[in-house]
Design a protein around this motif. Sequence first.
Motif, PDB file in Angstrom:
ATOM      1  N   PRO A 232       0.836  -1.217   0.000  1.00 51.05           N
ATOM      2  CA  PRO A 232       0.000   0.000   0.000  1.00 51.05           C
ATOM      3  C   PRO A 232       0.860   1.252   0.000  1.00 51.05           C
ATOM      4  O   PRO A 232       1.908   1.309   0.656  1.00 51.05           O
ATOM      5  N   ASP A 233       0.420   2.261  -0.735  1.00 51.86           N
ATOM      6  CA  ASP A 233       1.189   3.488  -0.925  1.00 51.86           C
ATOM      7  C   ASP A 233       0.689   4.579   0.019  1.00 51.86           C
ATOM      8  O   ASP A 233      -0.395   5.136  -0.177  1.00 51.86           O
ATOM      9  N   PRO A 234       1.458   4.945   1.044  1.00 51.85           N
ATOM     10  CA  PRO A 234       1.014   5.976   1.994  1.00 51.85           C
ATOM     11  C   PRO A 234       0.901   7.354   1.358  1.00 51.85           C
ATOM     12  O   PRO A 234       0.321   8.261   1.970  1.00 51.85           O
ATOM     13  N   ALA A 235       1.421   7.538   0.122  1.00 52.16           N
ATOM     14  CA  ALA A 235       1.280   8.823  -0.549  1.00 52.16           C
ATOM     15  C   ALA A 235      -0.174   9.139  -0.870  1.00 52.16           C
ATOM     16  O   ALA A 235      -0.528  10.295  -1.111  1.00 52.16           O
ATOM     17  N   LEU A 236      -1.049   8.120  -0.842  1.00 51.45           N
ATOM     18  CA  LEU A 236      -2.469   8.330  -1.099  1.00 51.45           C
ATOM     19  C   LEU A 236      -3.221   8.812   0.137  1.00 51.45           C
ATOM     20  O   LEU A 236      -4.409   9.127   0.063  1.00 51.45           O
ATOM     21  N   ASP A 237      -2.543   8.870   1.273  1.00 56.48           N
ATOM     22  CA  ASP A 237      -3.195   9.283   2.513  1.00 56.48           C
ATOM     23  C   ASP A 237      -3.662  10.730   2.436  1.00 56.48           C
ATOM     24  O   ASP A 237      -2.901  11.621   2.051  1.00 56.48           O
ATOM     25  N   SER A 238      -4.938  10.975   2.795  1.00 59.87           N
ATOM     26  CA  SER A 238      -5.494  12.328   2.816  1.00 59.87           C
ATOM     27  C   SER A 238      -6.859  12.282   3.482  1.00 59.87           C
ATOM     28  O   SER A 238      -7.455  11.202   3.620  1.00 59.87           O
ATOM     29  N   PRO A 239      -7.430  13.407   3.885  1.00 62.82           N
ATOM     30  CA  PRO A 239      -8.789  13.413   4.439  1.00 62.82           C
ATOM     31  C   PRO A 239      -9.847  12.988   3.427  1.00 62.82           C
ATOM     32  O   PRO A 239     -10.959  12.641   3.825  1.00 62.82           O
ATOM     33  N   SER A 240      -9.499  13.003   2.139  1.00 63.84           N
ATOM     34  CA  SER A 240     -10.437  12.584   1.088  1.00 63.84           C
ATOM     35  C   SER A 240     -10.165  11.168   0.612  1.00 63.84           C
ATOM     36  O   SER A 240     -10.618  10.779  -0.469  1.00 63.84           O
ATOM     37  N   THR A 241      -9.421  10.399   1.397  1.00 69.16           N
ATOM     38  CA  THR A 241      -9.103   9.017   1.040  1.00 69.16           C
ATOM     39  C   THR A 241      -9.938   8.053   1.871  1.00 69.16           C
ATOM     40  O   THR A 241     -10.003   8.173   3.099  1.00 69.16           O
ATOM     41  N   LEU A 242     -10.567   7.119   1.187  1.00 66.38           N
ATOM     42  CA  LEU A 242     -11.326   6.056   1.842  1.00 66.38           C
ATOM     43  C   LEU A 242     -10.524   4.764   1.759  1.00 66.38           C
ATOM     44  O   LEU A 242     -10.140   4.332   0.669  1.00 66.38           O
ATOM     45  N   VAL A 243     -10.252   4.150   2.904  1.00 65.04           N
ATOM     46  CA  VAL A 243      -9.623   2.837   2.965  1.00 65.04           C
ATOM     47  C   VAL A 243     -10.705   1.856   3.379  1.00 65.04           C
ATOM     48  O   VAL A 243     -11.168   1.859   4.527  1.00 65.04           O
ATOM     49  N   LEU A 244     -11.130   1.036   2.437  1.00 61.06           N
ATOM     50  CA  LEU A 244     -12.206   0.073   2.666  1.00 61.06           C
ATOM     51  C   LEU A 244     -11.585  -1.309   2.743  1.00 61.06           C
ATOM     52  O   LEU A 244     -10.892  -1.737   1.807  1.00 61.06           O
ATOM     53  N   LEU A 245     -11.818  -2.034   3.854  1.00 61.44           N
ATOM     54  CA  LEU A 245     -11.145  -3.317   4.031  1.00 61.44           C
ATOM     55  C   LEU A 245     -12.074  -4.366   4.616  1.00 61.44           C
ATOM     56  O   LEU A 245     -13.015  -4.056   5.349  1.00 61.44           O
ATOM     57  N   PHE A 246     -11.784  -5.614   4.267  1.00 55.94           N
ATOM     58  CA  PHE A 246     -12.500  -6.771   4.800  1.00 55.94           C
ATOM     59  C   PHE A 246     -11.457  -7.792   5.229  1.00 55.94           C
ATOM     60  O   PHE A 246     -10.506  -8.075   4.488  1.00 55.94           O
ATOM     61  N   VAL A 247     -11.651  -8.333   6.422  1.00 57.03           N
ATOM     62  CA  VAL A 247     -10.586  -9.114   7.043  1.00 57.03           C
ATOM     63  C   VAL A 247     -11.144 -10.410   7.610  1.00 57.03           C
ATOM     64  O   VAL A 247     -12.302 -10.492   8.013  1.00 57.03           O
ATOM     65  N   ALA A 248     -10.295 -11.438   7.633  1.00 56.95           N
ATOM     66  CA  ALA A 248     -10.686 -12.733   8.163  1.00 56.95           C
ATOM     67  C   ALA A 248     -11.125 -12.619   9.606  1.00 56.95           C
ATOM     68  O   ALA A 248     -10.642 -11.779  10.364  1.00 56.95           O
ATOM     69  N   ALA A 249     -12.053 -13.493   9.988  1.00 62.26           N
ATOM     70  CA  ALA A 249     -12.512 -13.546  11.373  1.00 62.26           C
ATOM     71  C   ALA A 249     -12.046 -14.868  11.993  1.00 62.26           C
ATOM     72  O   ALA A 249     -12.291 -15.921  11.432  1.00 62.26           O
ATOM     73  N   PRO A 250     -11.409 -14.806  13.195  1.00 61.45           N
ATOM     74  CA  PRO A 250     -10.956 -13.579  13.856  1.00 61.45           C
ATOM     75  C   PRO A 250      -9.642 -13.095  13.261  1.00 61.45           C
ATOM     76  O   PRO A 250      -8.826 -13.912  12.821  1.00 61.45           O
ATOM     77  N   PRO A 251      -9.415 -11.769  13.215  1.00 65.24           N
ATOM     78  CA  PRO A 251      -8.139 -11.251  12.720  1.00 65.24           C
ATOM     79  C   PRO A 251      -7.044 -11.496  13.748  1.00 65.24           C
ATOM     80  O   PRO A 251      -7.061 -10.910  14.828  1.00 65.24           O
ATOM     81  N   GLU A 252      -6.115 -12.380  13.452  1.00 61.06           N
ATOM     82  CA  GLU A 252      -5.084 -12.733  14.417  1.00 61.06           C
ATOM     83  C   GLU A 252      -3.774 -13.003  13.702  1.00 61.06           C
ATOM     84  O   GLU A 252      -3.730 -13.115  12.457  1.00 61.06           O
ATOM     85  N   GLY A 253      -2.699 -13.113  14.460  1.00 63.49           N
ATOM     86  CA  GLY A 253      -1.392 -13.422  13.904  1.00 63.49           C
ATOM     87  C   GLY A 253      -0.936 -12.400  12.886  1.00 63.49           C
ATOM     88  O   GLY A 253      -1.040 -11.185  13.092  1.00 63.49           O
ATOM     89  N   GLU A 254      -0.409 -12.899  11.740  1.00 61.77           N
ATOM     90  CA  GLU A 254       0.122 -12.015  10.703  1.00 61.77           C
ATOM     91  C   GLU A 254      -0.951 -11.120  10.105  1.00 61.77           C
ATOM     92  O   GLU A 254      -0.677  -9.979   9.717  1.00 61.77           O
ATOM     93  N   VAL A 255      -2.201 -11.627  10.023  1.00 61.73           N
ATOM     94  CA  VAL A 255      -3.284 -10.818   9.466  1.00 61.73           C
ATOM     95  C   VAL A 255      -3.580  -9.629  10.380  1.00 61.73           C
ATOM     96  O   VAL A 255      -3.791  -8.503   9.912  1.00 61.73           O
ATOM     97  N   ALA A 256      -3.600  -9.855  11.682  1.00 63.71           N
ATOM     98  CA  ALA A 256      -3.816  -8.765  12.630  1.00 63.71           C
ATOM     99  C   ALA A 256      -2.698  -7.731  12.538  1.00 63.71           C
ATOM    100  O   ALA A 256      -2.945  -6.519  12.601  1.00 63.71           O
ATOM    101  N   SER A 257      -1.465  -8.193  12.370  1.00 66.80           N
ATOM    102  CA  SER A 257      -0.338  -7.267  12.223  1.00 66.80           C
ATOM    103  C   SER A 257      -0.451  -6.467  10.936  1.00 66.80           C
ATOM    104  O   SER A 257      -0.172  -5.260  10.905  1.00 66.80           O
ATOM    105  N   ALA A 258      -0.886  -7.146   9.853  1.00 67.52           N
ATOM    106  CA  ALA A 258      -1.055  -6.452   8.579  1.00 67.52           C
ATOM    107  C   ALA A 258      -2.152  -5.393   8.679  1.00 67.52           C
ATOM    108  O   ALA A 258      -2.039  -4.306   8.093  1.00 67.52           O
TER     109      ALA A 258
END
Length: 368
Positions: free
Chosen positions: A17-43
């Motif tokens: 992921p490119d942090p240069a896209l960070d801004s108040p007009s940026t939407l980060v939409l994500l879906f994550v495994a349940a439960p989020p743990e281990g490497e996925v939680a760190s990511a």
Amino acid sequence: MEQSLHRFYRGGWDRTPDPALDSPSTLVLLFVAAPPEGEVASALADLTGLFPRSVVVGCSSSGEIYGQELSDGSLVAAVVRFEHTRLRRVSCAISSADQSAEAGRELAGRLRDEGLSAVFTLTDGLLVNGSVYVEALDSALPREVVVTGGLAGDGDRFERTWVIEEGVPVSGRAVAVGLYGDALRVAHGSRGGWDLLGPEREVTRAEGNVLYALDGQPALQIYTKYLGERASGLPATGLLFPLAIRNEEEADGLTVRTILGVDPGQHSITFAGDIPEGCLVRLMRANFDRLIDGAAGAAEDLDLEGYADGPLLCVAISCVGRRLVLGPRVEEEIESVAEGLPASAGLIGYYSYGEISPLASGRCDLHN
């Protein structure tokens, strides 16, 4: 609008992921495994840390959709920086089904403002009465505002679900994002594909989303009869036999409700949304080809007339019941959606405990 799609799977990102896209007009939409743990939680923590000024929204899933692939134990994300669209994120507690209407009204009130064109919402998948929440949210907003979203998932376990709150998975919350301005365009489509099973029955006793009796008989007793040896696997096996409510506002005349839980002592079944007392219902069962055709039909329903070949993000939210029924054929459903989209479209999504989208009439409702 700029967008980039990412997946963390089996220990690494497909692209960083490119942090240069960070801004108040940026939407980060994500879906994550349940439960989020281990490497996925760190990511997950790393991803949200890269976008401190952005609006981050996400939830736990029953399978993560990325392009035409489905995976478990992963994190998928779309990072979208808008040029002319403002964003506002709000959230509130929703610790029981009784709070569903209040939560919907509260979030709508905090989002109502000049220029509001669309709302995307995610909620805890087990503690909410989805249809009551959606009705309250939708009715408190101007009619022209398009409301979409879904309920969080937890595989087929039905134990605990999460939404993302300040980068952390939290249960018992509802979140909504308002998108403001006339540069944004939102299209939507929703189709079923189940076959009707057995006679039409009247709901003779129900309270909210808890069904007690059909035609004067205990609801759980009727379900157990139809499930046979699968009844021992309730509530998960009940997803194979959702309930269809007669509803002329739907494109196919039916509103589908899936099971969230059962109470053998009360002979009752809890659904993801309301089961109105006095309504007419029928059980449903799977038809593989019709389910896949239904997904293709949802893509065909998207109103993209006049769309130029520019940035486009498709958020595909399907039901965990469909996934369990389709089994190894589940990616055919995703592929059928992708085939109906413009070649430039990005595609992410998840399998949920409930899907939120407008009806043919324009009023928003909960679908399963």
